[in-house]
Scaffold this motif. Structure first.
Motif, PDB file in Angstrom:
ATOM      1  N   LEU A 161       0.829  -1.198   0.000  1.00  0.00           N
ATOM      2  CA  LEU A 161       0.000   0.000   0.000  1.00  0.00           C
ATOM      3  C   LEU A 161       0.870   1.256   0.000  1.00  0.00           C
ATOM      4  CD1 LEU A 161      -2.808  -1.076   2.484  1.00  0.00           C
ATOM      5  CD2 LEU A 161      -3.112  -0.525   0.066  1.00  0.00           C
ATOM      6  N   SER A 164       2.490   1.513  -3.407  1.00  0.00           N
ATOM      7  CA  SER A 164       1.470   1.845  -4.412  1.00  0.00           C
ATOM      8  C   SER A 164       1.121   3.318  -4.363  1.00  0.00           C
ATOM      9  CB  SER A 164       0.215   0.999  -4.193  1.00  0.00           C
ATOM     10  OG  SER A 164       0.493  -0.373  -4.339  1.00  0.00           O
ATOM     11  N   GLY A 165       1.000   3.865  -3.153  1.00  0.00           N
ATOM     12  CA  GLY A 165       0.727   5.293  -3.016  1.00  0.00           C
ATOM     13  C   GLY A 165       1.833   6.135  -3.603  1.00  0.00           C
ATOM     14  N   VAL A 192      -7.724  -0.224  -2.660  1.00  0.00           N
ATOM     15  CA  VAL A 192      -7.728   1.155  -2.165  1.00  0.00           C
ATOM     16  C   VAL A 192      -9.158   1.675  -2.063  1.00  0.00           C
ATOM     17  CG1 VAL A 192      -6.970   3.514  -2.645  1.00  0.00           C
ATOM     18  CG2 VAL A 192      -5.418   1.610  -3.069  1.00  0.00           C
ATOM     19  N   PHE A 207      -1.288   4.032   2.640  1.00  0.00           N
ATOM     20  CA  PHE A 207      -1.338   4.523   1.261  1.00  0.00           C
ATOM     21  C   PHE A 207      -1.020   6.017   1.201  1.00  0.00           C
ATOM     22  CE2 PHE A 207      -3.529   6.200  -2.479  1.00  0.00           C
ATOM     23  CZ  PHE A 207      -3.089   5.330  -3.461  1.00  0.00           C
TER      24      PHE A 207
END
Length: 316
Positions: A161, A164-165, A192, A207
């Motif tokens: 997460l 990915s953010g 998300v 995130f």
């Protein structure tokens, strides 16, 4: 910061640019960074974001909040992100409705927008050389390679997460690449959304922490590249924009995946000609209206660029 300063015409204009950036992020494959570049605030955005860091804390501690606010260009950032938020909660919904109802026309408009935006970027390249041309081709290759990727699946762990953010926000800063599109490609986008809808606060914190970290670090990198290697960086960004045209081509053939033309994953569908689109789907290609939308976008970008160069010339 004086209230009169923040309410000046400049910051109203910045807020409108922010609204346009928020609306652009709704369209699959289109980045808010593209709008920032078209409207002439891309470099100021990078410079402002790159100043947020340890030195800003030192300025805050030694010289106070007003100086720190001016140091990071706080009024600019506040106006811009206020516009983005307003768009997300208002205008972006309207764009989303148009995308679901008239996807070809929306894509045609943004296709013209992105294509025309390569003109002012290429014009700003101070000199051409073999290395600059190679950077242009590299950007083109990166965007096309991304368009050829297919969705994967990764587990929603704290590390994934966070990463990915960071990845999504980096893609959002780059003109021509959509952050949400990247999230879809790596398979984390549904997770998300689930975290948002179910208020999974810990997952949202992971995130968001990644997004903030990626934003601050990547903006510093891009700002440094723009200062040290302007010609090569601009060529690379122009290449990304040109390559992203493959992603937002208006006419696509819907395959057996069940993906509709107005959905986020629609850019992965196969491109086709307007005539083959009619023959294969039996639907209206809206060619005439699409050409009008395309030309309107081109005219808009070239007009904004012309106005910006004239204003810059007068101020100089």
């Amino acid at each position: 910061m004086k209230v009169a300063e923040f309410c000046s015409n400049r910051y109203w204009g910045i807020a409108l640019r922010g609204m346009a950036m928020g609306a652009a992020d709704v369209v699959p494959g289109v980045s808010g960074g593209t709008i920032a570049f078209i409207t002439g605030i891309y470099r100021e955005l990078l410079e402002s974001l790159s100043r947020i860091g340890p030195h800003c804390v030192t300025v805050l501690r030694r010289q106070g909040p007003l100086v720190a606010w001016q140091y990071i260009n706080g009024s600019f950032l506040l106006a811009l992100f206020a516009g983005v938020l307003v768009s997300i909660f208002s205008l972006a919904r309207l764009i989303g409705h148009w995308l679901a109802t008239y996807p070809i026309l929306v894509w045609a408009f943004f296709f013209g927008l992105v294509l025309a935006s390569t003109v002012p970027i290429v014009r700003r390249i101070p000199r051409w050389s073999v290395s600059v041309f190679v950077c242009l081709l590299l950007g083109l290759f990166v965007a096309i390679a991304i368009s050829e990727l297919r969705p994967g699946q990764i587990p929603a762990t704290p590390l994934t997460l966070f990463l990915s953010g960071a990845l999504a926000i980096c893609a959002m800063i780059l003109p021509g690449i959509s952050g949400s599109f990247i999230l879809l490609l790596i398979g984390i986008y549904p997770r998300v959304l689930a975290a948002v809808h179910q208020l999974q606060l810990l997952n949202l914190v992971y995130f968001a922490a990644g997004a903030v970290t990626g934003l601050l670090l990547f903006s510093r990198l891009l700002s440094w590249l723009m200062r040290r290697f302007m010609a090569r960086t601009l060529a690379f960004l122009a290449g990304i924009l040109m390559g992203s045209l493959k992603i937002i081509w208006p006419w696509k053939l819907v395959d057996g995946t069940g993906v509709a033309m107005g959905e986020k994953l629609a850019p992965m569908l196969s491109n086709t000609s307007p005539w083959n689109f009619v023959a294969q789907t039996g639907e209206n290609a809206y060619l005439g209206l699409a050409i009008i939308a395309f030309l309107a976008a081109v005219l808009l970008v070239l007009s904004v660029d012309h106005w910006g160069r004239r204003a810059g010339g007068k101020s100089g």
